[in-house]
Write an enzyme that holds these catalytic residues in place. Structure first.
Site, PDB file in Angstrom:
ATOM      1  N   SER A   1      26.317 -30.340  38.880  1.00 25.97           N
ATOM      2  CA  SER A   1      25.699 -31.654  38.715  1.00 25.97           C
ATOM      3  C   SER A   1      26.736 -32.590  38.113  1.00 25.97           C
ATOM      4  O   SER A   1      27.775 -32.152  37.600  1.00 25.97           O
ATOM      5  CB  SER A   1      24.481 -31.573  37.796  1.00 25.97           C
ATOM      6  OG  SER A   1      24.907 -31.242  36.475  1.00 25.97           O
TER       7      SER A   1
ATOM      8  N   ASP B   1      25.141 -31.313  43.259  1.00 26.53           N
ATOM      9  CA  ASP B   1      23.707 -31.588  43.244  1.00 26.53           C
ATOM     10  C   ASP B   1      23.446 -33.096  43.285  1.00 26.53           C
ATOM     11  O   ASP B   1      24.369 -33.896  43.404  1.00 26.53           O
ATOM     12  CB  ASP B   1      23.094 -30.947  41.993  1.00 26.53           C
ATOM     13  CG  ASP B   1      21.611 -30.628  42.146  1.00 26.53           C
ATOM     14  OD1 ASP B   1      21.083 -30.769  43.252  1.00 26.53           O
ATOM     15  OD2 ASP B   1      20.992 -30.231  41.135  1.00 26.53           O
TER      16      ASP B   1
ATOM     17  N   ASP C   1      21.394 -37.906  47.175  1.00 23.07           N
ATOM     18  CA  ASP C   1      19.967 -38.125  46.966  1.00 23.07           C
ATOM     19  C   ASP C   1      19.709 -39.624  46.906  1.00 23.07           C
ATOM     20  O   ASP C   1      19.737 -40.235  45.840  1.00 23.07           O
ATOM     21  CB  ASP C   1      19.503 -37.439  45.684  1.00 23.07           C
ATOM     22  CG  ASP C   1      18.024 -37.675  45.410  1.00 23.07           C
ATOM     23  OD1 ASP C   1      17.364 -38.310  46.259  1.00 23.07           O
ATOM     24  OD2 ASP C   1      17.530 -37.233  44.367  1.00 23.07           O
TER      25      ASP C   1
ATOM     26  N   GLU D   1      15.477 -33.550  35.768  1.00 22.62           N
ATOM     27  CA  GLU D   1      16.582 -32.600  35.706  1.00 22.62           C
ATOM     28  C   GLU D   1      17.895 -33.344  35.593  1.00 22.62           C
ATOM     29  O   GLU D   1      18.235 -34.170  36.426  1.00 22.62           O
ATOM     30  CB  GLU D   1      16.604 -31.710  36.964  1.00 22.62           C
ATOM     31  CG  GLU D   1      17.743 -30.695  36.967  1.00 22.62           C
ATOM     32  CD  GLU D   1      17.807 -29.916  38.277  1.00 22.62           C
ATOM     33  OE1 GLU D   1      17.661 -28.691  38.221  1.00 22.62           O
ATOM     34  OE2 GLU D   1      17.993 -30.531  39.341  1.00 22.62           O
TER      35      GLU D   1
ATOM     36  N   HIS E   1      10.952 -30.489  39.671  1.00 23.25           N
ATOM     37  CA  HIS E   1      11.956 -29.868  38.808  1.00 23.25           C
ATOM     38  C   HIS E   1      11.287 -29.367  37.526  1.00 23.25           C
ATOM     39  O   HIS E   1      10.410 -30.020  36.982  1.00 23.25           O
ATOM     40  CB  HIS E   1      13.039 -30.880  38.413  1.00 23.25           C
ATOM     41  CG  HIS E   1      13.977 -31.218  39.529  1.00 23.25           C
ATOM     42  ND1 HIS E   1      14.344 -32.513  39.817  1.00 23.25           N
ATOM     43  CD2 HIS E   1      14.621 -30.438  40.426  1.00 23.25           C
ATOM     44  CE1 HIS E   1      15.183 -32.503  40.844  1.00 23.25           C
ATOM     45  NE2 HIS E   1      15.364 -31.268  41.229  1.00 23.25           N
TER      46      HIS E   1
ATOM     47  N   HIS F   1      14.168 -27.742  46.858  1.00 19.46           N
ATOM     48  CA  HIS F   1      14.511 -28.183  45.505  1.00 19.46           C
ATOM     49  C   HIS F   1      13.361 -27.871  44.558  1.00 19.46           C
ATOM     50  O   HIS F   1      12.214 -27.752  44.971  1.00 19.46           O
ATOM     51  CB  HIS F   1      14.805 -29.687  45.495  1.00 19.46           C
ATOM     52  CG  HIS F   1      16.180 -30.013  45.935  1.00 19.46           C
ATOM     53  ND1 HIS F   1      17.068 -30.711  45.155  1.00 19.46           N
ATOM     54  CD2 HIS F   1      16.844 -29.713  47.074  1.00 19.46           C
ATOM     55  CE1 HIS F   1      18.215 -30.837  45.800  1.00 19.46           C
ATOM     56  NE2 HIS F   1      18.100 -30.237  46.974  1.00 19.46           N
ATOM     57  N   GLY F   2      13.673 -27.764  43.266  1.00 16.56           N
ATOM     58  CA  GLY F   2      12.631 -27.502  42.281  1.00 16.56           C
ATOM     59  C   GLY F   2      12.008 -26.137  42.470  1.00 16.56           C
ATOM     60  O   GLY F   2      10.787 -25.980  42.411  1.00 16.56           O
ATOM     61  N   GLY F   3      12.845 -25.114  42.690  1.00  9.84           N
ATOM     62  CA  GLY F   3      12.330 -23.777  42.978  1.00  9.84           C
ATOM     63  C   GLY F   3      11.851 -22.995  41.772  1.00  9.84           C
ATOM     64  O   GLY F   3      11.039 -22.076  41.911  1.00  9.84           O
TER      65      GLY F   3
ATOM     66  N   ASN G   1      17.134 -24.190  45.253  1.00  9.50           N
ATOM     67  CA  ASN G   1      17.763 -24.554  43.984  1.00  9.50           C
ATOM     68  C   ASN G   1      17.071 -23.866  42.810  1.00  9.50           C
ATOM     69  O   ASN G   1      15.837 -23.807  42.759  1.00  9.50           O
ATOM     70  CB  ASN G   1      17.690 -26.069  43.763  1.00  9.50           C
ATOM     71  CG  ASN G   1      18.697 -26.820  44.591  1.00  9.50           C
ATOM     72  OD1 ASN G   1      19.291 -26.279  45.519  1.00  9.50           O
ATOM     73  ND2 ASN G   1      18.901 -28.086  44.256  1.00  9.50           N
ATOM     74  N   ILE G   2      17.883 -23.391  41.880  1.00  9.33           N
ATOM     75  CA  ILE G   2      17.370 -22.769  40.651  1.00  9.33           C
ATOM     76  C   ILE G   2      18.192 -23.310  39.483  1.00  9.33           C
ATOM     77  O   ILE G   2      19.419 -23.272  39.528  1.00  9.33           O
ATOM     78  CB  ILE G   2      17.505 -21.229  40.696  1.00  9.33           C
ATOM     79  CG1 ILE G   2      16.892 -20.672  41.981  1.00  9.33           C
ATOM     80  CG2 ILE G   2      16.855 -20.589  39.471  1.00  9.33           C
ATOM     81  CD1 ILE G   2      17.292 -19.243  42.266  1.00  9.33           C
ATOM     82  N   ASP G   3      17.528 -23.797  38.474  1.00  6.73           N
ATOM     83  CA  ASP G   3      18.221 -24.286  37.283  1.00  6.73           C
ATOM     84  C   ASP G   3      17.443 -23.929  36.024  1.00  6.73           C
ATOM     85  O   ASP G   3      17.937 -23.229  35.146  1.00  6.73           O
ATOM     86  CB  ASP G   3      18.421 -25.807  37.387  1.00  6.73           C
ATOM     87  CG  ASP G   3      19.246 -26.377  36.230  1.00  6.73           C
ATOM     88  OD1 ASP G   3      19.945 -25.587  35.555  1.00  6.73           O
ATOM     89  OD2 ASP G   3      19.229 -27.598  36.010  1.00  6.73           O
TER      90      ASP G   3
END
Length: 364
Positions: free
Chosen positions: A65, A112, A147, A185, A230, A269-271, A291-293
Site C-alpha cells: 500500500s 494496492d 482505484d 483500510e 474492509h 477485496h475485503g476478504g 485480498n487479506i490484510d
C-alpha cells in the site's frame, strides 16, 4: 524446462511478470483456485508471505500500500510528493526480487488501492519499472491497482486505459475497481458510503472490459464490488452477493458471443472475515485473487503477544528472571525472537487462507 508440474512453463520461482503472470492467473481461473493477496509493511511480513507459500505449495501476491511503502522508507522521513512512499515501495520490491527465488514459489509483486490523488505514487513506481525493464526485460512490479471508483465510470475507465497503455509496454498488469469496497483500510475510508455503491452492475463490468480490451497487449483484472467490506465485522453486518460476478460473466459472454464462460478475471477485496462458502462461490465465478490484510495483521500481533506472554517474566529487565536475580535476559529480548514469532503466526494464518482459496499444492 518446466519449473512446476501443474503450472504453465512460463511460470518460474521468483517474481512473476508479463506473460508468466497472465498464464498464472489463467491457470488459477481454469483450475478453480485464488491467490492470497497480502498487504505487507516490511521485510518481516514479506518473508512470512513467501514462507507460507512454500508451505502450502502455491503462489503468493505480496501487496504494497502507499502507507506500507512509506513505513518501509521510515515514518520519520518527509513524504512530500510521495517521495517516501515511492522509495519505500521500490526498496521493498527490490528485497522481494533478491530473495523470492530462495522460497521456490511464484511471487506476484502488486500495489494496492491508488485513488486519483495518489497517482503520482504509481507514476514513480512506473518509472522504476521502466528503468528495470530497460536493463532486464522485466518490470520491477508485476501489477498495480488503480482505484478510481470514486470518479464517474467513464473517467475511471479512461484513466485506467491511459495507464494500461503505459503498463502494457513493460508487461505490467492493471487491476481496476468498479463500485466501492466499504469499511476502512490504510488511509482509504469508505465506511459511510451509500450501500448501493457496494454492488457493481454487469453493464459497468462489460463497459470496462470492452474499453480496456482495446489496449494492445493489455492485461487486467477487475475488483467488482459485491458487498465487500474492509476489516472484520460481526456476523450479519456484511451482505456479500457473489452472484453479481456470475451475472457479469454471463452478460459479457453474451455480448462477446464467446465460448469462455468466464471472460473477466475478478479479484475479491475485503476478504478478511468472509465465510469459506462465499469465498469458494466467488472463486467459481472467476475470482483469481483475494485480498487479506486485517486477518494477517491480527495474526502477526497475536504471535508477538503470545511470545511476550510465554516469556513475560524474562522480559521485565535486562538482568534478573525466575532463574536468578543476576541472570541476563538478552536471549529473550532480542527483537528477532518476537518478530519471528509474528512471522510464524502470520504464515500459519496464510496457510489457512490458502486452504480456503483452494490454493494448496497447485504447483506440483
Amino acid at each position: 524446462m518446466q519449473a512446476f508440474a501443474k503450472l504453465p512453463a512460463t511460470v518460474k520461482p521468483g517474481v512473476v511478470t508479463g506473460k508468466a503472470l497472465t498464464d498464472l492467473l489463467d491457470n488459477a481461473k481454469a483450475q478453480g483456485y485464488a491467490i492470497p493477496g497480502v498487504n505487507i509493511v516490511g521485510s518481516n511480513s514479506i518473508n512470512a508471505c513467501m514462507e507460507a507459500a512454500a508451505k502450502y505449495g502455491g503462489p503468493i501476491m505480496v501487496t504494497f500500500s502507499k502507507g506500507g511503502g512509506q513505513f518501509i522508507a521510515g515514518k520519520s522521513v518527509d513524504n512530500k510528493n510521495d517521495q517516501a512512499s515511492i522509495a519505500g515501495t521500490i526498496a521493498g520490491a527490490k528485497h522481494v526480487h533478491e530473495v523470492a527465488k530462495l522460497y521456490g514459489v511464484p511471487v506476484v509483486l502488486h500495489t494496492d488501492h491508488c485513488q486519483k490523488a495518489w497517482l503520482p505514487w504509481i507514476d514513480g513506481l512506473l518509472t522504476a519499472s521502466e528503468e528495470h525493464f530497460a536493463k532486464t526485460g522485466e518490470p520491477l512490479f508485476s501489477s498495480h491497482m488503480l482505484d478510481l471508483s470514486e470518479e464517474p465510470l467513464e473517467e475511471n475507465i479512461a484513466i485506467c486505459k491511459s495507464y494500461l497503455e503505459k503498463f502494457a509496454k513493460v508487461g505490467i498488469l492493471l487491476e481496476f475497481e468498479l463500485g466501492v469496497t466499504g469499511g476502512e483500510e490504510d488511509g482509504v475510508d469508505n465506511s459511510d458510503v451509500d450501500s448501493s455503491r457496494l454492488y457493481t452492475q454487469p453493464e459497468e463490468v462489460y463497459y470496462a472490459y470492452e474499453q480496456l480490451a482495446q489496449v494492445p497487449g493489455g492485461a487486467f483484472t477487475c475488483a467488482a464490488s459485491f458487498g465487500n467490506v474492509h476489516g472484520v465485522y460481526a456476523p450479519g453486518n456484511v451482505d456479500l452477493q457473489p452472484i453479481i460476478l456470475y451475472n457479469s460473466q454471463k452478460y459479457i459472454q453474451e455480448k462477446l458471443g464467446c465460448e469462455d464462460d468466464k471472460p473477466m478475471k475478478f479479484v475479491f477485496h475485503g476478504g478478511s472475515g468472509s465465510s469459506v462458502e462465499d469465498i469458494q462461490y466467488a472463486i467459481g465465478a472467476g475470482v483469481v485473487k483475494m485480498n487479506i490484510d486485517t486477518d494477517t495483521q491480527w495474526a502477526f500481533w497475536d504471535g508477538v503477544r503470545g511470545y511476550e506472554a510465554k516469556y513475560h517474566d524474562y522480559l521485565q529487565g535486562q538482568i534478573g528472571n525466575p532463574e536468578g536475580p543476576d541472570k541476563p535476559n538478552k536471549k529473550y529480548y532480542d527483537p528477532r525472537l518476537m518478530l519471528r514469532a509474528g512471522e510464524e503466526a502470520m504464515a500459519a494464518r496464510l496457510v489457512k487462507a490458502a486452504e480456503d482459496l483452494k490454493c494448496v499444492n497447485v504447483l506440483n
